[in-house]
Design an enzyme around this catalytic site. Structure first.
Site, PDB file in Angstrom:
ATOM      1  N   ASP A 169       0.814  -1.219   0.000  1.00 14.65           N
ATOM      2  CA  ASP A 169       0.000   0.000   0.000  1.00 14.65           C
ATOM      3  C   ASP A 169       0.844   1.264   0.000  1.00 14.65           C
ATOM      4  O   ASP A 169       0.316   2.356  -0.223  1.00 14.65           O
ATOM      5  CB  ASP A 169      -0.934   0.025   1.212  1.00 14.65           C
ATOM      6  N   TYR A 182      -6.456 -10.261  -5.570  1.00 16.57           N
ATOM      7  CA  TYR A 182      -5.437 -11.302  -5.426  1.00 16.57           C
ATOM      8  C   TYR A 182      -4.505 -11.352  -6.639  1.00 16.57           C
ATOM      9  O   TYR A 182      -3.359 -11.786  -6.521  1.00 16.57           O
ATOM     10  CB  TYR A 182      -6.105 -12.653  -5.198  1.00 16.57           C
ATOM     11  N   MET A 183      -4.967 -10.905  -7.799  1.00 17.07           N
ATOM     12  CA  MET A 183      -4.085 -10.819  -8.955  1.00 17.07           C
ATOM     13  C   MET A 183      -3.006  -9.762  -8.735  1.00 17.07           C
ATOM     14  O   MET A 183      -1.882  -9.903  -9.222  1.00 17.07           O
ATOM     15  CB  MET A 183      -4.893 -10.479 -10.205  1.00 17.07           C
TER      16      MET A 183
END
Length: 334
Positions: free
Chosen positions: A26, A176-177
């Site tokens: 992030d 999730y990719m």
């Protein structure tokens, strides 16, 4: 977690070196320039945005909606939108927005559908949580977030259905990719340098520190300072200004009070709309007086007469006869 381990080792007097590496994708770790995995996440998110753009432009009034990671910080959404160059609207947790009314989300979407015939939207998972709420915590102990992507899709559908517009909306959630892809070359080199810096610090006798680049130079930072606050996107800085210039979206600085949430963005209450005042007419300035252009070889008339009379004795004015005795008290001769 690393800070708690450091405090426990210190309290027990254990000779253990605790070194931290910023692993969050992030990019919300304060002090350092960037965290490990951020470049890879932006690269993977850009591919999801490209897919949404292809879906959106393949049909009239196509809408591609992509939800990206970012609970409290919108670094991934902002940077991937800038990298893609195809995003028309980017929503992040640091910038509040409103759906309806002038300058709102729906007005911008409808304008883009009219002009470009498609629109691409990117929303961070932590954006718009003031509209949706969810109680409880997740497996990591963080506050559970409602799916703002599904909520935003429902809002767009509801507003466009009221406008009786034909559209196609595709919603993509590549969480999730983005998180599970292998690190790219830049992050691989970066992680190697972080590991070496952590070992050097531990061998030098340091503990309770984190490694990371600060203004381009790798440094050892106390964990207590690194976790004191999160690094968030500042809407007043240039990067957010660059995004606004790229997407053309409104700033959402002021929400109008005369429009309700349930109305479409451009449907304003007629009772509160004032007619636009006519522009004030300003009299044009008076034209400047015309200037008579005189050539260099032309002399004004009076000057010409004076010049001729002074050069030619025949053109000199005749002297008037002197009147004798016209002084005061003298007789006038006949």
């Amino acid at each position: 977690g690393a800070n708690a381990i450091y405090e426990m080792c210190r309290a027990r007097g254990l000779k253990v070196a605790v070194a931290g590496i910023p692993k969050t994708i992030d990019n919300d770790v304060s002090i350092i320039d960037r965290s490990f995995g951020f470049d890879t996440a932006v690269e993977a998110a850009q591919r999801a945005i490209a897919a949404a753009h292809t879906e959106a432009r393949s049909t009239p009034n196509g809408i591609g909606l992509v939800k990206l990671m970012g609970r409290h910080a919108g670094w991934i959404a902002m940077n991937s939108s800038l990298a893609a160059r195809d995003v028309d609207l980017c929503l992040i947790p640091e910038v509040d927005f409103y759906m309806h009314g002038p300058g709102g989300v729906m007005e911008h979407i409808i304008n883009r559908l009219h002009t470009e015939k498609h629109v691409v939207i990117v929303v961070a998972e932590g954006a718009g949580q003031n509209f949706v709420s969810k109680s409880g915590t997740d497996a990591s102990g963080n506050k559970a977030l409602a799916d703002v992507g599904l909520w935003l899709a429902d809002q767009i559908k509801s507003s466009l259905d009221k406008c009786k517009m034909d559209y196609t909306l595709k919603y993509i959630d590549p969480t999730y990719m983005v998180r599970a892809v292998p690190a790219n070359a830049s992050d691989n080199v970066y992680c190697t340098v972080l590991a070496q810096a952590a070992v050097h610090g531990a061998m030098a006798g340091l503990t309770g520190f984190m490694v990371g680049p600060v203004n381009g130079r790798h440094a050892w930072i106390p964990i207590t300072q690194a976790v004191a606050k999160s690094k968030l996107v500042d809407p007043a800085e240039r990067m957010w200004g660059r995004l606004l210039a790229s997407t053309g979206q409104p700033t959402f600085k002021k929400r109008p009070e005369n429009v309700t949430r349930t109305e479409s963005s451009y449907l304003i209450k007629k009772s509160t709309v004032k007619p636009a005042a006519e522009p004030r007419r300003v009299a044009p300035p008076p034209a400047p007086p015309a200037k008579h252009e005189t050539k260099s070889n032309v002399v004004p008339t009076r000057t010409m007469e004076t010049t001729l009379s002074s050069s030619n004795p025949l053109l000199k004015p005749k002297p008037q006869a002197r009147q004798e005795g016209n002084e005061e008290g003298s007789p006038i001769s006949m």
